[in-house]
Design a protein around this motif. Structure first.
Motif, PDB file in Angstrom:
ATOM      1  N   GLY A 230       0.779  -1.269   0.068  1.00  0.00           N
ATOM      2  CA  GLY A 230      -0.155   0.111   0.094  1.00  0.00           C
ATOM      3  C   GLY A 230       0.673   1.249   0.013  1.00  0.00           C
ATOM      4  N   ALA A 231       2.159   1.115   0.478  1.00  0.00           N
ATOM      5  CA  ALA A 231       2.725   2.581   0.403  1.00  0.00           C
ATOM      6  C   ALA A 231       4.088   2.216   0.920  1.00  0.00           C
ATOM      7  N   THR A 232       5.265   3.161   0.302  1.00  0.00           N
ATOM      8  CA  THR A 232       6.730   3.036   0.860  1.00  0.00           C
ATOM      9  C   THR A 232       6.849   3.887   1.939  1.00  0.00           C
ATOM     10  N   TYR A 233       7.746   3.532   2.967  1.00  0.00           N
ATOM     11  CA  TYR A 233       8.022   4.575   3.973  1.00  0.00           C
ATOM     12  C   TYR A 233       9.055   4.335   4.766  1.00  0.00           C
ATOM     13  N   TYR A 234       9.511   3.041   4.956  1.00  0.00           N
ATOM     14  CA  TYR A 234      10.784   2.758   5.831  1.00  0.00           C
ATOM     15  C   TYR A 234      11.917   3.242   5.037  1.00  0.00           C
ATOM     16  N   GLY A 235      12.398   2.906   3.993  1.00  0.00           N
ATOM     17  CA  GLY A 235      13.375   3.464   3.153  1.00  0.00           C
ATOM     18  C   GLY A 235      13.425   4.893   2.921  1.00  0.00           C
ATOM     19  N   ILE A 236      12.318   5.656   2.681  1.00  0.00           N
ATOM     20  CA  ILE A 236      12.654   7.012   2.715  1.00  0.00           C
ATOM     21  C   ILE A 236      12.730   7.625   3.912  1.00  0.00           C
ATOM     22  N   ALA A 237      12.200   7.102   4.979  1.00  0.00           N
ATOM     23  CA  ALA A 237      12.340   7.676   6.501  1.00  0.00           C
ATOM     24  C   ALA A 237      13.669   7.383   6.746  1.00  0.00           C
ATOM     25  N   MET A 238      14.602   6.532   6.508  1.00  0.00           N
ATOM     26  CA  MET A 238      16.154   6.327   6.797  1.00  0.00           C
ATOM     27  C   MET A 238      16.652   7.347   5.852  1.00  0.00           C
ATOM     28  N   GLY A 239      16.207   7.599   4.651  1.00  0.00           N
ATOM     29  CA  GLY A 239      16.899   8.677   3.783  1.00  0.00           C
ATOM     30  C   GLY A 239      16.660  10.052   4.066  1.00  0.00           C
ATOM     31  N   LEU A 240      15.654  10.279   4.798  1.00  0.00           N
ATOM     32  CA  LEU A 240      15.317  11.910   5.399  1.00  0.00           C
ATOM     33  C   LEU A 240      16.250  11.932   6.717  1.00  0.00           C
ATOM     34  N   VAL A 241      16.181  10.879   7.233  1.00  0.00           N
ATOM     35  CA  VAL A 241      17.208  10.944   8.365  1.00  0.00           C
ATOM     36  C   VAL A 241      18.703  11.187   8.031  1.00  0.00           C
ATOM     37  N   ARG A 242      19.076  10.332   6.875  1.00  0.00           N
ATOM     38  CA  ARG A 242      20.516  10.484   6.549  1.00  0.00           C
ATOM     39  C   ARG A 242      20.472  12.216   6.375  1.00  0.00           C
ATOM     40  N   LEU A 243      19.712  12.681   5.636  1.00  0.00           N
ATOM     41  CA  LEU A 243      19.786  14.035   5.183  1.00  0.00           C
ATOM     42  C   LEU A 243      19.847  14.898   6.103  1.00  0.00           C
ATOM     43  N   THR A 244      18.847  14.792   7.296  1.00  0.00           N
ATOM     44  CA  THR A 244      18.854  15.606   8.399  1.00  0.00           C
ATOM     45  C   THR A 244      20.045  15.525   9.089  1.00  0.00           C
ATOM     46  N   ARG A 245      20.902  14.409   9.280  1.00  0.00           N
ATOM     47  CA  ARG A 245      22.266  14.408   9.761  1.00  0.00           C
ATOM     48  C   ARG A 245      23.061  15.317   9.069  1.00  0.00           C
ATOM     49  N   ALA A 246      23.106  15.178   7.783  1.00  0.00           N
ATOM     50  CA  ALA A 246      23.969  15.777   6.845  1.00  0.00           C
ATOM     51  C   ALA A 246      23.999  17.475   7.079  1.00  0.00           C
ATOM     52  N   ILE A 247      22.679  17.755   7.301  1.00  0.00           N
ATOM     53  CA  ILE A 247      22.363  19.244   7.703  1.00  0.00           C
ATOM     54  C   ILE A 247      22.759  19.683   9.130  1.00  0.00           C
ATOM     55  N   LEU A 248      22.173  18.838  10.125  1.00  0.00           N
ATOM     56  CA  LEU A 248      22.412  19.266  11.346  1.00  0.00           C
ATOM     57  C   LEU A 248      23.922  19.301  12.069  1.00  0.00           C
ATOM     58  N   ARG A 249      24.500  18.222  11.264  1.00  0.00           N
ATOM     59  CA  ARG A 249      26.001  17.882  11.802  1.00  0.00           C
ATOM     60  C   ARG A 249      27.166  18.778  10.914  1.00  0.00           C
ATOM     61  N   ASN A 250      26.536  19.478   9.892  1.00  0.00           N
ATOM     62  CA  ASN A 250      27.394  20.154   9.064  1.00  0.00           C
ATOM     63  C   ASN A 250      28.325  19.251   8.350  1.00  0.00           C
ATOM     64  N   GLU A 251      28.057  18.193   7.769  1.00  0.00           N
ATOM     65  CA  GLU A 251      28.884  17.046   7.313  1.00  0.00           C
ATOM     66  C   GLU A 251      29.376  17.498   6.059  1.00  0.00           C
ATOM     67  N   ASN A 252      28.923  18.261   5.187  1.00  0.00           N
ATOM     68  CA  ASN A 252      29.487  18.458   3.717  1.00  0.00           C
ATOM     69  C   ASN A 252      29.281  16.946   3.100  1.00  0.00           C
TER      70      ASN A 252
END
Length: 317
Positions: A230-252
């Protein structure tokens, strides 16, 4: 003594993707505060209570059902709200349903003094990232769509599975629309410094058919999952967390996000999935890969499809 600034994420939309993202955040210790907003206030409140009950097993975080006033002090506003993709429906089919919702959401966020970074996950993500940039008036480098972050992860997983290698050691990108016109950058894919194209040739047999099947499985993964559950959500949720980490931890870090192509790859005035350096300020720069001629043509075609979709909602801008 001055009070230390708290890192705050406001999540708008607590459906399957949003609640999965919130749960993943709870397990990654990336923010001090998480605010949940949803048109279904009971759902947001229930999620907040449920997540709070997990805090004894996680790092400290303040979690609550909030409202748009909470966006004022937010570092990130993550939008997962909107209609979901139905079986047989393309991501671009969702556009007319979701653009009006987004105009209301983004206007409410900005009216409450938000001055952080938008992260967009709702489909069609490329067009809605562009719309968020237009509606918000923020610099384009502070409006980031999830783009092809998940498609790239699917590509790396399937290549890792094929060659029996940890997918974290596969370096390969899917770029373009997060949708039917996306493309694999085969010419730059490598595993351990060895070109993937060479690895396929070394295997022998009909390597072109194998490559086509892997790409098809990547491109059509959402359709398969939607048909199954019915829907996809686990993979994209992990991807969003990865993006969040890159932003908040200034990872470049380099991630294939949806961002405004302002001359990059010969493209202009369109948000599209491209490898970009992501840090605390948002998008630092787009990485321009030396694509082969076929890849260049496919990327241009993908951008044209997105631009045509934008024309259908031009009255909103």
């Amino acid at each position: 003594m001055a009070t230390e600034k708290k890192t705050r994420i406001v999540l708008i939309g607590t459906g399957a993707v949003g609640s999965s993202y919130a749960f993943a955040l709870l397990n990654n210790n990336l923010a001090d505060e998480l605010v949940l907003i949803d048109v279904n206030e009971k759902k947001a409140e229930g999620d907040a209570i449920d997540l709070n009950h997990g805090l004894p097993f996680s790092a400290p975080m303040k979690i609550w059902k909030g409202d748009y006033a909470d966006c004022r002090d937010a570092d990130l506003v993550v939008i997962t709200a909107g209609s979901n993709q139905a079986p047989g429906e393309t991501r671009l089919d969702l556009l007319q349903k979701n653009i009006g919702i987004f105009k209301t959401i983004v206007s409410n966020v900005m009216e409450n003094g938000f001055n952080g970074i938008f992260v967009i996950a709702t489909n069609p993500v490329d067009v809605l990232t562009y719309a968020t940039w237009k509606f918000s008036g923020l610099p384009h480098d502070r409006v980031i769509g999830s783009g092809t972050i998940l498609d790239t992860a699917r590509f790396r997983f399937l290549l890792g599975q094929h060659f029996n290698v940890d997918p974290r050691n596969v370096h390969a990108y899917i770029i373009g629309e997060h949708g039917d016109t996306e493309l694999a950058v085969w010419s730059k894919a490598d595993i351990g410094g060895r070109p993937v194209l060479d690895l396929f040739k070394k295997e022998g047999g009909d390597h072109a058919a194998k490559m086509d099947q892997i790409f098809t499985d990547v491109r059509d993964a959402a359709y398969q999952i939607i048909n199954l559950k019915g829907a996809t959500y686990y993979g994209i949720a992990m991807g969003l967390v990865r993006l969040t980490r890159a932003i908040l931890r200034n990872e470049n870090s380099i991630l294939t996000v949806s961002t405004l192509a302002n001359g990059s790859y010969g493209l202009d005035d369109v948000c599209i999935g491209l490898p970009a350096v992501v840090n605390r300020q948002g998008i630092r720069e787009i990485i321009e890969l030396d694509l082969d001629e076929k890849e260049k043509a496919l990327l241009a075609k993908s951008a044209d499809v997105l631009k045509n979709s934008l024309k259908n909602v031009a009255n909103y801008f």
